[in-house]
Design a protein around this motif. Structure first.
Motif, PDB file in Angstrom:
ATOM      1  N   GLY A  34      -9.528   4.205  23.913  1.00 23.55           N
ATOM      2  CA  GLY A  34     -10.682   3.734  23.206  1.00 23.55           C
ATOM      3  C   GLY A  34     -11.022   4.880  22.167  1.00 23.55           C
ATOM      4  N   ARG A  35     -12.020   4.734  21.778  1.00 24.59           N
ATOM      5  CA  ARG A  35     -12.592   6.019  20.679  1.00 24.59           C
ATOM      6  C   ARG A  35     -12.930   7.207  21.316  1.00 24.59           C
ATOM      7  NH1 ARG A  35     -15.910   6.889  16.351  1.00 24.59           N
ATOM      8  NH2 ARG A  35     -17.874   7.004  17.315  1.00 24.59           N
ATOM      9  N   MET A  36     -12.827   8.366  20.875  1.00 28.74           N
ATOM     10  CA  MET A  36     -13.307   9.576  21.158  1.00 28.74           C
ATOM     11  C   MET A  36     -14.069  10.100  20.114  1.00 28.74           C
ATOM     12  SD  MET A  36     -13.976  11.417  24.120  1.00 28.74           S
ATOM     13  CE  MET A  36     -12.465  10.833  25.241  1.00 28.74           C
ATOM     14  N   PRO A  37     -15.409  10.325  19.998  1.00 32.62           N
ATOM     15  CA  PRO A  37     -16.369  10.782  18.957  1.00 32.62           C
ATOM     16  C   PRO A  37     -15.937  12.436  19.071  1.00 32.62           C
ATOM     17  CG  PRO A  37     -17.725   9.475  20.366  1.00 32.62           C
ATOM     18  CD  PRO A  37     -16.365   9.587  21.253  1.00 32.62           C
ATOM     19  N   PRO A  38     -16.313  12.903  17.640  1.00 29.39           N
ATOM     20  CA  PRO A  38     -16.101  14.421  18.076  1.00 29.39           C
ATOM     21  C   PRO A  38     -16.942  15.074  19.027  1.00 29.39           C
ATOM     22  CG  PRO A  38     -16.579  13.878  15.816  1.00 29.39           C
ATOM     23  CD  PRO A  38     -16.647  12.610  16.527  1.00 29.39           C
ATOM     24  N   LEU A  39     -16.321  15.909  20.019  1.00 30.46           N
ATOM     25  CA  LEU A  39     -17.135  16.580  20.953  1.00 30.46           C
ATOM     26  C   LEU A  39     -17.322  18.179  20.675  1.00 30.46           C
ATOM     27  CD1 LEU A  39     -14.119  15.573  23.397  1.00 30.46           C
ATOM     28  CD2 LEU A  39     -16.343  14.516  23.187  1.00 30.46           C
ATOM     29  N   ARG A  40     -18.392  18.364  21.445  1.00 31.18           N
ATOM     30  CA  ARG A  40     -19.108  19.771  21.071  1.00 31.18           C
ATOM     31  C   ARG A  40     -18.192  20.636  21.965  1.00 31.18           C
ATOM     32  NH1 ARG A  40     -24.017  20.787  19.675  1.00 31.18           N
ATOM     33  NH2 ARG A  40     -24.852  23.094  20.088  1.00 31.18           N
ATOM     34  N   ALA A  41     -17.911  21.961  21.269  1.00 30.79           N
ATOM     35  CA  ALA A  41     -17.011  22.820  22.064  1.00 30.79           C
ATOM     36  C   ALA A  41     -17.730  23.215  23.279  1.00 30.79           C
ATOM     37  CB  ALA A  41     -16.923  23.995  21.058  1.00 30.79           C
ATOM     38  N   GLY A  42     -16.809  23.470  24.297  1.00 30.46           N
ATOM     39  CA  GLY A  42     -17.634  23.879  25.678  1.00 30.46           C
ATOM     40  C   GLY A  42     -17.716  22.956  26.727  1.00 30.46           C
ATOM     41  N   ARG A  43     -17.628  21.528  26.169  1.00 33.06           N
ATOM     42  CA  ARG A  43     -17.592  20.377  27.181  1.00 33.06           C
ATOM     43  C   ARG A  43     -16.499  20.466  27.876  1.00 33.06           C
ATOM     44  NH1 ARG A  43     -20.668  15.390  25.180  1.00 33.06           N
ATOM     45  NH2 ARG A  43     -20.965  15.100  27.008  1.00 33.06           N
ATOM     46  N   PHE A  44     -16.301  19.654  28.953  1.00 37.34           N
ATOM     47  CA  PHE A  44     -15.001  19.501  29.981  1.00 37.34           C
ATOM     48  C   PHE A  44     -14.927  18.144  30.419  1.00 37.34           C
ATOM     49  CE2 PHE A  44     -16.715  19.289  34.280  1.00 37.34           C
ATOM     50  CZ  PHE A  44     -17.975  19.405  34.106  1.00 37.34           C
ATOM     51  N   GLN A  66      -9.447  19.057  19.794  1.00 38.95           N
ATOM     52  CA  GLN A  66      -9.446  17.561  19.910  1.00 38.95           C
ATOM     53  C   GLN A  66      -8.825  17.276  18.488  1.00 38.95           C
ATOM     54  OE1 GLN A  66     -13.249  16.005  19.538  1.00 38.95           O
ATOM     55  NE2 GLN A  66     -12.756  13.840  19.944  1.00 38.95           N
ATOM     56  N   ASN A  67      -8.297  16.100  18.555  1.00 39.26           N
ATOM     57  CA  ASN A  67      -7.864  15.279  17.240  1.00 39.26           C
ATOM     58  C   ASN A  67      -7.921  13.912  17.504  1.00 39.26           C
ATOM     59  OD1 ASN A  67      -6.739  14.535  14.846  1.00 39.26           O
ATOM     60  ND2 ASN A  67      -4.659  15.200  15.252  1.00 39.26           N
ATOM     61  N   GLY A  68      -9.212  13.260  17.160  1.00 35.04           N
ATOM     62  CA  GLY A  68      -9.463  11.936  17.339  1.00 35.04           C
ATOM     63  C   GLY A  68      -9.447  11.682  18.785  1.00 35.04           C
ATOM     64  N   ARG A  69      -8.732  10.861  19.496  1.00 35.84           N
ATOM     65  CA  ARG A  69      -8.768  10.542  20.769  1.00 35.84           C
ATOM     66  C   ARG A  69      -7.690  11.279  21.518  1.00 35.84           C
ATOM     67  NH1 ARG A  69      -5.650   5.587  22.308  1.00 35.84           N
ATOM     68  NH2 ARG A  69      -4.599   5.033  20.563  1.00 35.84           N
ATOM     69  N   ASP A  70      -6.932  12.167  20.845  1.00 36.15           N
ATOM     70  CA  ASP A  70      -6.007  13.099  21.376  1.00 36.15           C
ATOM     71  C   ASP A  70      -6.643  14.438  21.695  1.00 36.15           C
ATOM     72  OD1 ASP A  70      -3.870  11.231  21.111  1.00 36.15           O
ATOM     73  OD2 ASP A  70      -3.057  12.484  19.423  1.00 36.15           O
ATOM     74  N   LEU A  71      -6.881  14.626  23.025  1.00 36.30           N
ATOM     75  CA  LEU A  71      -7.468  15.840  23.762  1.00 36.30           C
ATOM     76  C   LEU A  71      -6.444  16.912  24.102  1.00 36.30           C
ATOM     77  CD1 LEU A  71     -10.052  14.352  25.850  1.00 36.30           C
ATOM     78  CD2 LEU A  71     -10.384  14.971  23.104  1.00 36.30           C
ATOM     79  N   GLU A  72      -6.490  18.162  23.882  1.00 36.59           N
ATOM     80  CA  GLU A  72      -5.670  19.056  24.466  1.00 36.59           C
ATOM     81  C   GLU A  72      -6.203  19.828  25.420  1.00 36.59           C
ATOM     82  OE1 GLU A  72      -2.566  21.086  21.941  1.00 36.59           O
ATOM     83  OE2 GLU A  72      -3.784  20.240  20.322  1.00 36.59           O
ATOM     84  N   PHE A  73      -5.693  20.322  26.574  1.00 43.74           N
ATOM     85  CA  PHE A  73      -6.319  21.256  27.512  1.00 43.74           C
ATOM     86  C   PHE A  73      -5.108  22.292  27.785  1.00 43.74           C
ATOM     87  CE2 PHE A  73      -7.658  16.995  28.120  1.00 43.74           C
ATOM     88  CZ  PHE A  73      -9.031  16.917  28.251  1.00 43.74           C
ATOM     89  N   LEU A  74      -5.622  23.821  27.935  1.00 43.90           N
ATOM     90  CA  LEU A  74      -4.867  24.652  28.062  1.00 43.90           C
ATOM     91  C   LEU A  74      -5.138  24.979  29.463  1.00 43.90           C
ATOM     92  CD1 LEU A  74      -3.451  26.930  27.016  1.00 43.90           C
ATOM     93  CD2 LEU A  74      -5.730  28.121  26.505  1.00 43.90           C
ATOM     94  N   ILE A  75      -4.149  25.019  30.529  1.00 45.73           N
ATOM     95  CA  ILE A  75      -4.195  24.840  31.895  1.00 45.73           C
ATOM     96  C   ILE A  75      -3.307  25.971  32.467  1.00 45.73           C
ATOM     97  CG2 ILE A  75      -3.208  23.416  33.864  1.00 45.73           C
ATOM     98  CD1 ILE A  75      -3.865  21.183  32.194  1.00 45.73           C
ATOM     99  N   LYS A  76      -4.000  26.625  33.230  1.00 47.45           N
ATOM    100  CA  LYS A  76      -3.522  27.709  34.126  1.00 47.45           C
ATOM    101  C   LYS A  76      -2.981  27.222  35.482  1.00 47.45           C
ATOM    102  CE  LYS A  76      -4.443  32.340  36.166  1.00 47.45           C
ATOM    103  NZ  LYS A  76      -3.371  33.195  35.632  1.00 47.45           N
ATOM    104  N   VAL A  77      -1.827  27.448  35.767  1.00 45.40           N
ATOM    105  CA  VAL A  77      -1.415  26.640  37.187  1.00 45.40           C
ATOM    106  C   VAL A  77      -2.044  27.686  38.323  1.00 45.40           C
ATOM    107  CG1 VAL A  77       0.456  26.140  38.828  1.00 45.40           C
ATOM    108  CG2 VAL A  77       0.863  25.632  36.415  1.00 45.40           C
ATOM    109  N   MET A  78      -2.727  27.007  39.179  1.00 45.11           N
ATOM    110  CA  MET A  78      -3.464  27.790  40.338  1.00 45.11           C
ATOM    111  C   MET A  78      -3.161  27.249  41.541  1.00 45.11           C
ATOM    112  SD  MET A  78      -5.854  29.944  39.121  1.00 45.11           S
ATOM    113  CE  MET A  78      -6.929  30.361  40.220  1.00 45.11           C
ATOM    114  N   GLY A  79      -3.197  25.905  41.570  1.00 46.75           N
ATOM    115  CA  GLY A  79      -2.574  25.245  42.753  1.00 46.75           C
ATOM    116  C   GLY A  79      -2.096  23.827  42.704  1.00 46.75           C
ATOM    117  N   PRO A  80      -2.298  22.924  43.733  1.00 51.67           N
ATOM    118  CA  PRO A  80      -1.719  21.485  43.393  1.00 51.67           C
ATOM    119  C   PRO A  80      -2.147  20.856  42.316  1.00 51.67           C
ATOM    120  CG  PRO A  80      -3.090  21.668  45.327  1.00 51.67           C
ATOM    121  CD  PRO A  80      -2.933  23.176  44.911  1.00 51.67           C
TER     122      PRO A  80
END
Ligand SMILES: Cc1cc2nc3c(=O)[nH]c(=O)nc-3n(C[C@H](O)[C@H](O)[C@H](O)COP(=O)(O)OP(=O)(O)OC[C@H]3O[C@@H](n4cnc5c(N)ncnc54)[C@H](O)[C@@H]3O)c2cc1C
Ligand code: FES
Length: 284
Positions: A34-44, A66-80
């Motif tokens: 579905g659609r993803m409106p532009p998100l405010r920085a700092g939301r999760f 964010q690029n439309g409905r494509d979201l990127e997450f920067l993830i540090k591996v901590m656990g499962p």
């Protein structure tokens, strides 16, 4: 009672790509339904895989880009939970709950410069903050480039995730590492004070910080002792992410704007709080 944001949804998403990043991280791109409106920085968002390889409880992650409905997450591996996300392959189906949380305040062009302090994976909520500040937020005057500084610190070079992306944002980026393997040797507050002693950054600044708890406690104490405005993005451990489980309490300041209620819920009242509202360190 604080409620989850009205725009939050539980939807399905599909992993588009996973790119290794730094010594122990990954950038996960997810296409949401579905659609993803532009998100405010700092939301999760709360994320988990749908194929049982994730723990039952989804984990919280800041939106990195964010690029439309494509979201990127920067993830540090901590656990499962983080391991399962970093091991996604294109096509992996995910549960995506959000957008959650409040986001950064409007970074306007009036007043003292904004100095952003990112510690390791605490860098995740900053690229969008910088882009939105340069464009102007909430109808306010855009912040000129020279009023935005990003100080990026980590224990060692390999934990300065996606550094080139930060350096391409068009604002000043200065780096530091605890072991001196890259940039200034020391932490982000020592780097700030070093640059202030050289008059490269004025004494009067507004601070935004995200990083390990001890770093945020130090930023809180620094801001309070100098009478600076500061906002902290907390990475408190979360259960539900939507205000039900009481698993994410943050101690409030009785003399602050939240009054005498002793706790705020990080998930629905944060994750970003001003230092006027909360007390991370026991003595503050
Ligand atoms: C609002 C918010 C935004 C976040 N954004 C990001 C992000 O953009 N990228 C990212 O990589 N992480 C982010 N985190 C942290 C991330 O959610 C945790 O690292 C993750 O939940 C750990 O899950 P796990 O199953 O991999 O590890 P777990 O098995 O849950 O924990 C493994 C180890 O890490 C410790 N740990 C777990 N969570 C944290 C934490 N929050 N801080 C410090 N130690 C912790 C545990 O105590 C344990 O020792 C964010 C957290 C919050 C609340
Ligand atoms: S994580 Fe459940 S109330 Fe905040």
């Amino acid at each position: 009672m604080p409620a989850p944001p009205a725009d939050a949804r539980s939807t399905s998403g599909t992993a588009v790509s996973v790119t290794a990043c730094g010594d122990d991280g990954a950038i996960l791109k997810v296409r949401t339904e579905g659609r993803m409106p532009p998100l405010r920085a700092g939301r999760f968002f709360m994320l988990r895989r749908e194929d049982r390889l994730s723990p039952a409880i989804p984990r919280p992650f800041s939106v990195y880009r964010q690029n439309g409905r494509d979201l990127e997450f920067l993830i540090k591996v901590m656990g499962p939970g983080t391991r399962a996300l970093a091991d996604c392959t294109p096509g992996t189906t995910l549960r995506v709950i959000g957008p959650l949380g409040n986001g950064w305040p409007a970074l306007d062009g009036d007043g003292p410069p904004w100095v952003m302090l990112g510690g390791g994976i605490g860098s995740a909520p900053f690229p969008m903050a910088i882009e939105q500040a340069l464009k102007g937020m909430d109808g306010r005057k855009p912040a000129p480039r020279e009023k935005l500084v990003y100080l990026y610190g980590a224990a060692r070079k390999g934990l300065l995730y996606d550094l080139e992306a930060f350096q391409s944002l068009g604002v000043r980026v200065a780096t530091c590492t605890d072991d001196g393997s890259f940039g200034f040797r020391g932490n982000v507050l020592q780097l700030l004070q070093h640059l202030q002693s050289k008059k490269e950054i004025p004494e009067s600044v507004r601070l935004l910080a995200c990083g390990p708890e001890r770093m945020l406690e130090a930023v809180e104490a620094h801001a309070r002792s100098r009478g600076l405005e500061a906002w902290l993005s907390l990475e408190t451990v979360m259960g539900c992410g939507v205000g039900i489980c009481n698993g994410c309490p943050v101690t409030t300041r009785p003399e602050g704007p939240r009054g005498s209620w002793p706790n705020a819920k990080c998930c629905v009242e944060g994750p970003i709080f001003s230092t006027a509202e909360i007390a991370l360190a026991p003595s503050s």
